[in-house]
Design a protein around this motif. Structure first.
Motif, mmCIF file in Angstrom:
data_model
loop_
_atom_site.group_PDB
_atom_site.id
_atom_site.type_symbol
_atom_site.label_atom_id
_atom_site.label_comp_id
_atom_site.label_asym_id
_atom_site.label_seq_id
_atom_site.Cartn_x
_atom_site.Cartn_y
_atom_site.Cartn_z
ATOM 1 N N TYR A 1 26.214 45.383 38.092
ATOM 2 C CA TYR A 1 26.182 44.251 39.011
ATOM 3 C C TYR A 1 25.037 44.466 39.998
ATOM 4 O O TYR A 1 25.121 45.290 40.906
ATOM 5 N N SER A 2 23.979 43.700 39.803
ATOM 6 C CA SER A 2 22.740 43.905 40.556
ATOM 7 C C SER A 2 22.518 42.821 41.610
ATOM 8 O O SER A 2 23.280 41.851 41.713
ATOM 9 N N LEU A 3 21.445 42.977 42.364
ATOM 10 C CA LEU A 3 21.061 41.982 43.361
ATOM 11 C C LEU A 3 20.750 40.650 42.677
ATOM 12 O O LEU A 3 21.140 39.584 43.164
ATOM 13 N N ALA A 4 20.103 40.710 41.540
ATOM 14 C CA ALA A 4 19.745 39.493 40.805
ATOM 15 C C ALA A 4 20.978 38.732 40.337
ATOM 16 O O ALA A 4 20.955 37.506 40.215
ATOM 17 N N LYS A 5 22.059 39.472 40.074
ATOM 18 C CA LYS A 5 23.301 38.859 39.596
ATOM 19 C C LYS A 5 24.306 38.654 40.728
ATOM 20 O O LYS A 5 25.474 38.362 40.477
ATOM 21 N N ASN A 6 23.853 38.829 41.956
ATOM 22 C CA ASN A 6 24.722 38.722 43.136
ATOM 23 C C ASN A 6 25.854 39.733 43.112
ATOM 24 O O ASN A 6 26.913 39.530 43.710
ATOM 25 N N GLY A 7 25.608 40.837 42.440
ATOM 26 C CA GLY A 7 26.585 41.930 42.440
ATOM 27 C C GLY A 7 26.569 42.685 43.755
ATOM 28 O O GLY A 7 27.577 43.270 44.161
ATOM 29 N N THR B 1 25.093 43.155 60.171
ATOM 30 C CA THR B 1 25.226 42.682 58.793
ATOM 31 C C THR B 1 26.027 43.719 58.030
ATOM 32 O O THR B 1 26.420 44.753 58.591
ATOM 33 N N SER B 2 26.281 43.480 56.771
ATOM 34 C CA SER B 2 26.917 44.459 55.887
ATOM 35 C C SER B 2 26.211 44.425 54.538
ATOM 36 O O SER B 2 25.855 43.343 54.050
ATOM 37 N N ALA B 3 25.993 45.609 53.973
ATOM 38 C CA ALA B 3 25.460 45.704 52.619
ATOM 39 C C ALA B 3 26.665 45.573 51.679
ATOM 40 O O ALA B 3 27.402 46.532 51.462
ATOM 41 N N VAL B 4 26.858 44.382 51.172
ATOM 42 C CA VAL B 4 28.068 44.069 50.420
ATOM 43 C C VAL B 4 27.950 44.507 48.961
ATOM 44 O O VAL B 4 26.937 44.276 48.300
ATOM 45 N N LYS B 5 29.003 45.148 48.487
ATOM 46 C CA LYS B 5 29.105 45.509 47.072
ATOM 47 C C LYS B 5 30.309 44.752 46.531
ATOM 48 O O LYS B 5 31.447 45.012 46.936
ATOM 49 N N ASN B 6 30.067 43.837 45.641
ATOM 50 C CA ASN B 6 31.116 42.923 45.198
ATOM 51 C C ASN B 6 32.015 43.548 44.130
ATOM 52 O O ASN B 6 32.067 43.095 42.984
ATOM 53 N N VAL B 7 32.732 44.594 44.554
ATOM 54 C CA VAL B 7 33.688 45.242 43.660
ATOM 55 C C VAL B 7 34.730 44.227 43.195
ATOM 56 O O VAL B 7 35.210 44.283 42.064
ATOM 57 N N ASP B 8 35.042 43.273 44.073
ATOM 58 C CA ASP B 8 36.023 42.248 43.707
ATOM 59 C C ASP B 8 35.595 41.451 42.485
ATOM 60 O O ASP B 8 36.414 41.102 41.639
ATOM 61 N N VAL B 9 34.293 41.209 42.373
ATOM 62 C CA VAL B 9 33.780 40.456 41.227
ATOM 63 C C VAL B 9 33.957 41.266 39.941
ATOM 64 O O VAL B 9 34.403 40.744 38.911
ATOM 65 N N GLY B 10 33.617 42.550 40.008
ATOM 66 C CA GLY B 10 33.770 43.402 38.834
ATOM 67 C C GLY B 10 35.213 43.525 38.395
ATOM 68 O O GLY B 10 35.524 43.474 37.196
ATOM 69 N N VAL B 11 36.113 43.690 39.372
ATOM 70 C CA VAL B 11 37.539 43.806 39.052
ATOM 71 C C VAL B 11 38.063 42.496 38.458
ATOM 72 O O VAL B 11 38.767 42.498 37.444
ATOM 73 N N TYR B 12 37.716 41.395 39.083
ATOM 74 C CA TYR B 12 38.162 40.092 38.576
ATOM 75 C C TYR B 12 37.634 39.850 37.156
ATOM 76 O O TYR B 12 38.379 39.398 36.286
ATOM 77 N N ASP B 13 36.362 40.140 36.934
ATOM 78 C CA ASP B 13 35.777 39.919 35.608
ATOM 79 C C ASP B 13 36.535 40.695 34.535
ATOM 80 O O ASP B 13 36.783 40.183 33.436
ATOM 81 N N LEU B 14 36.910 41.933 34.846
ATOM 82 C CA LEU B 14 37.634 42.746 33.874
ATOM 83 C C LEU B 14 39.011 42.160 33.600
ATOM 84 O O LEU B 14 39.423 42.009 32.440
ATOM 85 N N VAL B 15 39.743 41.811 34.653
ATOM 86 C CA VAL B 15 41.083 41.250 34.460
ATOM 87 C C VAL B 15 41.006 39.952 33.661
ATOM 88 O O VAL B 15 41.804 39.724 32.734
ATOM 89 N N PHE C 1 27.078 49.321 40.244
ATOM 90 C CA PHE C 1 26.335 48.441 41.140
ATOM 91 C C PHE C 1 24.994 49.061 41.532
ATOM 92 O O PHE C 1 24.839 50.278 41.542
ATOM 93 N N THR C 2 24.049 48.194 41.869
ATOM 94 C CA THR C 2 22.754 48.670 42.358
ATOM 95 C C THR C 2 22.808 48.726 43.887
ATOM 96 O O THR C 2 22.150 47.963 44.583
#
Length: 353
Positions: free
Chosen positions: A312-318, A283-297, A150-151
């Motif tokens: 997974y970058s800011l441009a990709k909503n990662g 606020t929270s600086a969100v890192k969408n680990v859930d997206v990466g895990v889901y994509d792999l599964v 992630f970025t």
């Protein structure tokens, strides 16, 4: 229906290797939450193996984000999840054994949550070429490895912009769990965002542990003490990139009128366990680990496993900046402008302080 089980602390019985006994003793953690089993998914559904970093499911941050991705995939595709949680006392052998146990038990993919698993993933993936391994927050070589990165510096930059616009004392803080390159990315982006917005703002920086000591990611008491010190020193916005230690920092900030906490990895305003502090979470600086895990599964389920380094970058909503609570509404146009400049490349966010 979801079915989650913890791998037994007893590994495959063998008297040959004493190290195996050591590894077995570290395959679970006291705070490893495990939901009760129900009827589970359809027979033959996907079997997801999760090896958490310290803190495990229930850390209200990094590991919980990974858990959400696995839960979503299990619900969608059926099957089961098996979870293991690292301890701060882990040795390389412990991490290798944890991954080996999951792969030998037929879990595929086996997903390692956290950079500390990197050497273990690189080694064990070679021993199980038909199993797809996921590695969050680090990159290793392996034809059957999906490196999920992630970025973090980009979302942290936006957190810095928000901090600089919200501070009334021109004084903010950053708490890092461990002073490693990964967490330095959070610091670098945050400090750059603060100073690009207002060069006059002072930024205090403190790390909770150093080197191979990962206790800084699972010590809420240390996070609380560090944040209290920054508040006493005049800071009124504190950003923590420290796993469950950040929960302590949020608690400390909530006790000071007019001060703000910035969460990390998950949208911590929405975390039930932090509900009583939510009005202090800017606020929270969100890192969408859930997206990466889901994509792999999903990729394994579809028979086309992801491999290589998937960023997974800011441009990709990662990564993103949470808006829960509405506390950013008055500064949202400036945040949107900063985000656009990062996405377009006009702003190059540093990855080292």
């Amino acid at each position: 229906m979801r079915r989650v089980a913890k791998l037994s602390a007893a590994c495959i019985a063998t008297a040959a290797l004493a190290v195996t006994a050591t590894a077995c003793g570290s395959t679970s953690s006291d705070n490893n939450a495990s939901s009760s089993s129900s009827s589970g998914g359809a027979k033959g559904g996907i079997k997801i193996g999760l090896a958490y970093d310290v803190g495990g499911r229930g850390d209200r941050s990094f590991n919980d984000s990974a858990a959400r991705g696995a839960d979503k995939a299990e619900k969608e595709f059926g099957g089961s999840i098996k979870e293991l949680t690292a301890k701060t006392s882990d040795t390389p052998a412990d991490r290798e054994q944890r991954l080996t146990d999951l792969a030998q038990a037929g879990y595929n993919p086996v997903i390692a949550i956290g950079y500390t698993y990197a050497p273990a993933v690189e080694k064990i993936a070679k021993q199980f070429p038909k199993t797809t391994f996921g590695l969050v927050d680090s990159v290793v070589n392996g034809t059957n490895v999906d490196n999920i990165t992630f970025t973090e510096e980009q979302s942290s930059y936006l957190a810095g912009v928000a901090a600089a616009l919200k501070t009334k004392k021109d004084h903010v803080g950053f708490i890092g769990g461990v002073d490693i390159p990964l967490i330095k990315k959070f610091e670098a982006g945050y400090v750059q965002g603060v100073h690009d917005t207002n060069p006059k703002v002072k930024v205090d920086v403190q790390y909770l542990s150093h080197g191979s000591d990962t206790s800084g990611f699972a010590s809420p008491d240390k996070g609380k003490e560090a944040a209290q010190g920054m508040l006493d020193n005049g800071a009124d916005v504190v950003y923590s990139a420290a796993g469950s230690s950040g929960n302590g920092a949020i608690e400390a900030v909530s006790g000071v009128k007019g001060a703000w906490a910035i969460g990390v990895d998950s949208d911590q305003y929405q975390i039930p366990g932090l509900a009583k502090y939510k009005n202090s979470i800017l606020t929270s600086a969100v890192k969408n680990v859930d997206v990466g895990v889901y994509d792999l599964v999903q990729s394994v389920h579809n028979g086309k496993p992801l491999t290589g380094n998937n960023v997974y970058s800011l441009a990709k909503n990662g990564v993103s900046l949470a808006t829960s609570g509405g506390f950013l509404t008055d500064i949202q146009p400036k945040l949107d402008a900063a985000k656009q400049k990062i996405v377009s490349g006009q702003i190059k966010v540093k990855t080292t302080p």
